[in-house]
Design a protein around this motif. Structure first.
Motif, short mmCIF file in Angstrom:
data_model
loop_
_atom_site.label_atom_id
_atom_site.label_comp_id
_atom_site.label_asym_id
_atom_site.label_seq_id
_atom_site.Cartn_x
_atom_site.Cartn_y
_atom_site.Cartn_z
N ASP A 457 105.58 78.38 3.51
CA ASP A 457 105.73 78.56 1.93
C ASP A 457 106.57 80.23 2.68
N ILE A 458 107.08 80.05 3.77
CA ILE A 458 106.92 81.76 4.22
C ILE A 458 108.23 81.94 3.89
N PRO A 459 109.69 81.08 3.66
CA PRO A 459 110.57 81.61 3.65
C PRO A 459 110.19 82.06 1.74
N ARG A 460 109.92 80.93 1.06
CA ARG A 460 110.08 81.13 -0.35
C ARG A 460 108.74 82.94 -0.60
N LEU A 461 108.18 83.39 0.60
CA LEU A 461 107.75 84.30 0.16
C LEU A 461 108.77 85.29 0.96
N LEU A 462 109.37 85.40 1.62
CA LEU A 462 110.31 86.49 2.05
C LEU A 462 111.24 86.61 0.70
N ARG A 463 111.49 85.39 0.38
CA ARG A 463 112.76 85.07 -0.45
C ARG A 463 112.05 86.48 -1.98
N GLY A 464 110.87 86.38 -1.83
CA GLY A 464 110.40 87.29 -3.19
C GLY A 464 110.06 88.44 -2.92
N LEU A 465 110.26 89.02 -1.81
CA LEU A 465 109.69 90.04 -1.09
C LEU A 465 111.15 90.84 -0.85
N GLY A 466 112.23 89.72 -1.02
CA GLY A 466 113.65 90.90 -1.29
C GLY A 466 114.74 90.88 -0.08
N PHE A 467 113.99 90.12 0.17
CA PHE A 467 115.03 88.61 1.88
C PHE A 467 115.69 88.50 1.38
N SER A 468 116.99 88.21 1.81
CA SER A 468 117.72 87.29 1.45
C SER A 468 117.68 85.87 1.52
N GLU A 670 107.99 104.83 -1.06
CA GLU A 670 108.67 106.16 -1.82
C GLU A 670 109.61 106.09 -1.77
N HIS A 671 110.17 106.08 -0.06
CA HIS A 671 111.15 105.66 -0.21
C HIS A 671 112.33 104.55 -0.57
N LEU A 672 111.30 103.04 -0.51
CA LEU A 672 111.94 102.52 -1.66
C LEU A 672 112.07 101.81 -2.58
N HIS A 673 111.45 103.38 -3.88
CA HIS A 673 111.43 102.93 -4.63
C HIS A 673 113.26 103.33 -4.39
N LYS A 675 115.23 103.70 -2.56
CA LYS A 675 116.40 103.01 -1.92
C LYS A 675 116.69 101.82 -2.77
N GLY A 676 115.89 100.92 -1.94
CA GLY A 676 115.83 99.75 -2.08
C GLY A 676 116.63 98.36 -1.86
N PRO A 677 117.43 97.48 -1.62
CA PRO A 677 115.50 96.28 -1.67
C PRO A 677 114.91 96.41 -0.94
N GLU A 681 115.62 98.06 3.64
CA GLU A 681 115.08 99.07 4.23
C GLU A 681 114.28 98.20 4.90
N PHE A 682 113.65 97.54 4.99
CA PHE A 682 112.93 96.93 6.57
C PHE A 682 113.03 96.73 7.43
N GLU A 683 114.14 96.41 7.03
CA GLU A 683 114.50 95.77 8.46
C GLU A 683 115.36 96.62 9.32
N ARG A 684 116.31 97.57 8.40
CA ARG A 684 116.26 98.80 9.23
C ARG A 684 115.52 99.72 9.64
N MET A 685 114.88 99.66 8.91
CA MET A 685 113.14 100.83 9.72
C MET A 685 112.93 99.88 10.54
N ALA A 686 112.05 98.72 10.67
CA ALA A 686 111.54 98.13 12.12
C ALA A 686 113.01 97.90 13.55
N ARG A 687 113.67 97.90 13.09
CA ARG A 687 114.64 97.91 14.45
C ARG A 687 114.59 99.34 14.80
N GLN A 688 114.43 99.85 14.82
CA GLN A 688 114.89 100.94 15.30
C GLN A 688 113.33 101.22 16.51
N GLY A 689 112.08 100.51 16.65
CA GLY A 689 111.68 100.30 18.33
C GLY A 689 111.11 101.44 18.16
#
Length: 720
Positions: A457-468, A670-673, A675-677, A681-689
């Motif tokens: 069910d992970i693909p469905r969960l992630l789509r529900g969280l705004g991932f393509s 607060e940032h997601l509210h 900017k979103g989706p 944004e989650f991916e952009r943040m996490a890729r900083q390392g």
């Protein structure tokens, strides 16, 4: 909770599963393996102090005439432009060099790299090989711990022995002996926290990666000492993972059983979550909560009868501490074998013996880390990269906020009674919290009868969280799900080609809501782990600044668990509830974190303490913090409740990452509210390392780590 090789500082010795690495010796004769590029400039001028503080050890002091001459010789050979690198590199090597390492001067002459192309090739070779080294040892360590971490039936007697073995313990010393560590220290800068903070906005990505490369060799700990650290951790982890209370066998003074048959809760996670769920039980909720609080306090004070731990064949009244043999009709089918003797002898301070084992192992490490000579210093200055004083000040800012009694008054209005100690975990601000635990359990068990069902069910969960759809599939292909023996955790991967593992508890009837809630949290860790390994530009920067950041990103997922069950998206009212919930949760865990810190200070001040003395000290510290911050709001003067968190025993000094994580998560939300989706944004943040905390936050949200955004939003929520 995240478990696995740390990316907190990039320090090799902070990563638990690392290999013997004599095969890495060929890196000393590097052939070109990267395209030519200009060498990076020095990260700091030579006048700035290096973290090894040359001259601070007798060996380094004795070598000063030799190193001075050696520096002059190299500058004469390679030119004035190389002076800063030469002076810093020679000092870094000399600070770790031992007599048995051989001829220091000969090594430096041979291995100092002045040619920019060769330096680039060396950097690239090391980045590739360290990824493979760490990655494969991480996999081996995961396999050795599989039986103790993953619920696949009863363990064999040998399983805890494998779990306690750390095949990576010798790696740092092996790399020094193979001279690889010295090649790194000679040619790349070992930076201080002050330097990294001061230059955070100036560093190139290559410079950040160089800093993390050298950071792997900030200490030189013998393998037998590192093995002791691993043994202490494995023993504590196993102790906690098997610390269950069978709730149907808790009875009150009237002999009543308040909890359903078969309910087995691990301390402290499930006990706390059950307490939260009991707010929805209008008939018996408060009685259940008071009973759970009594259980928790007896665990902290070690007055819990040893015989009732993980034993469904005994009944126990936690108020009187009376133990009786459970009637035959009450014992769960297929109950684990346990004693049926109504023995009420208390647990023999096992909890604090496990904590002391961590401390004694840490003290053996201390002499080998002159830049951070205590576990406290390593936890804050090296791992967290936030000074202890700053962390404590932020936590105390929340604990003493005038907003606390105002929020408490609102909770009292909702409950229709004065607050009590269990209201530390009040969860009535969460949208959907009015739903009964039974209803939520039905939903999750139906949807997730097995761990594999959650994985599918992970693909469905992630789509529900705004991932393509494409990114959701990309992530799901790289995450593995296992049934956890303990409460749950996320085990990261350390090389591309391996995959992070999500562990959560799945009971025989299926995944209950507690397990699902934890699984969504761990999924947040795993998604971060995929992006910060597979999509970061330098694998030397894989990860996030510290555990508070991965906790924050996991909280972002966890806050949406009801939405992912199809129970509705938050509206403006729900947003207000979210803010108040974040504030109350941060207030709760901030005091727990201060207790964790204070207990470690006490151990360093009393290094010869016995488990019994540590028990008394921990209870005293917990009571003092309760009376200072919580009793004025919740009552229960003298309660040791703040000492219940299992992290104190199994994961030393991890707890401060949770309140920091809540604060960071709030800033991210607060940032997601705005900017979103969420997905992009989650991916952009996490890729900083793994850059420094404030640098990460400024890039992610525009401002450094702070309690102010949460406090401002709470004030506004109360005004509305």
């Amino acid at each position: 909770m995240r478990v696995g090789p740390s990316s907190l500082s990039g320090a090799f010795a902070l990563r638990p599963n690392l290999p013997h690495a004599a095969f890495l010796l060929p890196v000393l004769v590097v052939l070109g393996c990267a395209s030519p590029r200009p060498s990076s400039p020095p990260l700091a001028p030579p006048s700035m102090p290096t973290p090894t503080e040359p001259g601070s050890t007798p060996a380094a002091t004795a070598r000063k005439p030799e190193t001075a001459a050696l520096k002059a010789e190299l500058v004469a050979k390679h030119g004035e432009a190389q002076r800063a690198r030469i002076e810093r590199g020679v000092e870094q090597v000399a600070a770790q060099w031992r007599e048995e390492d051989g001829d220091l001067a000969a090594f430096v002459r041979e291995q100092f790299i002045a040619d920019p192309k060769l330096l680039d090739a060396t950097f690239a070779r090391m980045e590739r090989l360290f990824e493979q080294l760490e990655g494969h040892l991480n996999e081996l360590g995961r396999e050795l711990r599989w039986a103790t971490d993953v619920d696949q039936g009863p363990m064999l007697p040998v399983d805890p022995l494998f779990a306690a073995y750390d095949p990576g313990a010798p790696v740092t010393e092996d790399l020094f002996r193979a001279k690889v560590g010295f090649v790194v220290l000679l040619n790349f800068p070992l930076t201080t926290l002050a330097e990294r903070v001061a230059h955070a906005q100036d560093y190139t990505r290559r410079q950040w990666a160089e800093a993390r490369l050298a950071g792997r060799f900030y200490r030189r700990v013998p393998s037998e000492v590192q093995q002791e650290v691993s043994r202490a951790g494995a023993a504590a982890d196993l102790y906690i993972s098997e610390y269950n209370v069978w709730m149907h066998h808790l009875v009150n003074e009237r002999g009543e059983r308040l909890f359903p048959k078969g309910l087995r809760l691990i301390s402290h996670w499930n006990l706390r979550d059950e307490l939260k769920a009991d707010y929805a039980d209008a008939a018996q909720g408060i009685a259940k909560q008071r009973m759970i609080v009594q259980v928790m306090e007896r665990i902290v004070t070690q007055t819990i009868p040893a015989a009732v731990i993980n034993n469904p064949r005994l009944d126990w009244n936690p108020f009187t501490n009376a133990v009786t043999v459970a009637p035959a009709g009450t014992v769960e089918e297929n109950a684990p074998v346990g004693g049926a003797s109504a023995e009420a002898a208390p647990e023999p301070d096992t909890r604090y013996a496990r904590l002391l084992a961590h401390f004694h192992a840490a003290r053996r490490v201390d002499p080998y880390v002159p830049v951070a000579p205590t576990q406290l210093a390593r936890a804050f200055e090296v791992q967290r990269e936030l000074p202890e004083a700053r962390v404590k000040a932020v936590l105390e800012q929340v604990l003493t906020s005038p907003l606390v009694p105002r929020v408490a008054q609102l909770i009292e209005q909702r409950l229709g009674r004065k607050l009590e100690p269990q209201d530390l975990w009040f969860n009535g601000f969460r949208p959907g919290s009015s739903r009964s635990e039974t209803e939520l359990d039905r939903l999750t068990r139906q949807r997730y009868p097995t761990a594999d069902a959650f994985a599918k069910d992970i693909p469905r969960l992630l789509r529900g969280l705004g991932f393509s759809k494409e990114r959701a599939a990309y992530l799901a292909e790289r995450i593995r799900v296992d049934p956890s023996r303990g409460a749950g955790h996320a085990m990261q991967a350390a090389r591309r080609g391996d995959f992070p593992h999500l562990r959560t508890r799945v009971e025989k009837e299926g995944m209950n809501y507690k397990g699902y809630n934890i699984a969504v949290h761990e999924l947040g860790h795993n998604v971060e782990q995929v992006f910060s390994l597979y999509d970061v530009d330098h694998t030397l920067l894989a990860g996030v600044p510290n555990n508070a950041f991965t906790e924050a990103l996991a909280f972002v997922f966890q806050a949406r668990d009801m939405e992912l069950l199809g129970l509705g998206k938050p509206d403006a009212s729900a947003e207000r509830e979210r803010v108040l919930n974040d504030f109350w949760q941060t207030w709760e865990i901030a005091g727990v974190a201060l207790v964790d810190i204070a207990v470690w200070h006490w151990m360093y001040e009393h290094p010869e303490a016995t488990p019994a003395q540590l028990r008394e000290a921990t209870a005293t510290i917990a009571r003092e913090h309760w009376d200072r911050y919580y009793a004025p709001v919740l009552g229960g003067k003298g309660s040791p409740l703040l000492g219940i968190y299992s992290h104190m025993i199994s994961y030393p000094l991890y707890l401060p990452d949770y309140p920091l994580g809540h604060l960071i998560a709030f800033q991210i939300e607060e940032h997601l509210h705005k900017k979103g989706p969420l997905g992009a944004e989650f991916e952009r943040m996490a890729r900083q390392g793994a850059v420094t905390p404030d640098a990460w936050m400024v890039h992610a949200t525009g401002s450094p780590v702070s309690a102010e955004p949460l406090l401002r939003a709470t004030e506004a929520a109360l005004a509305r």
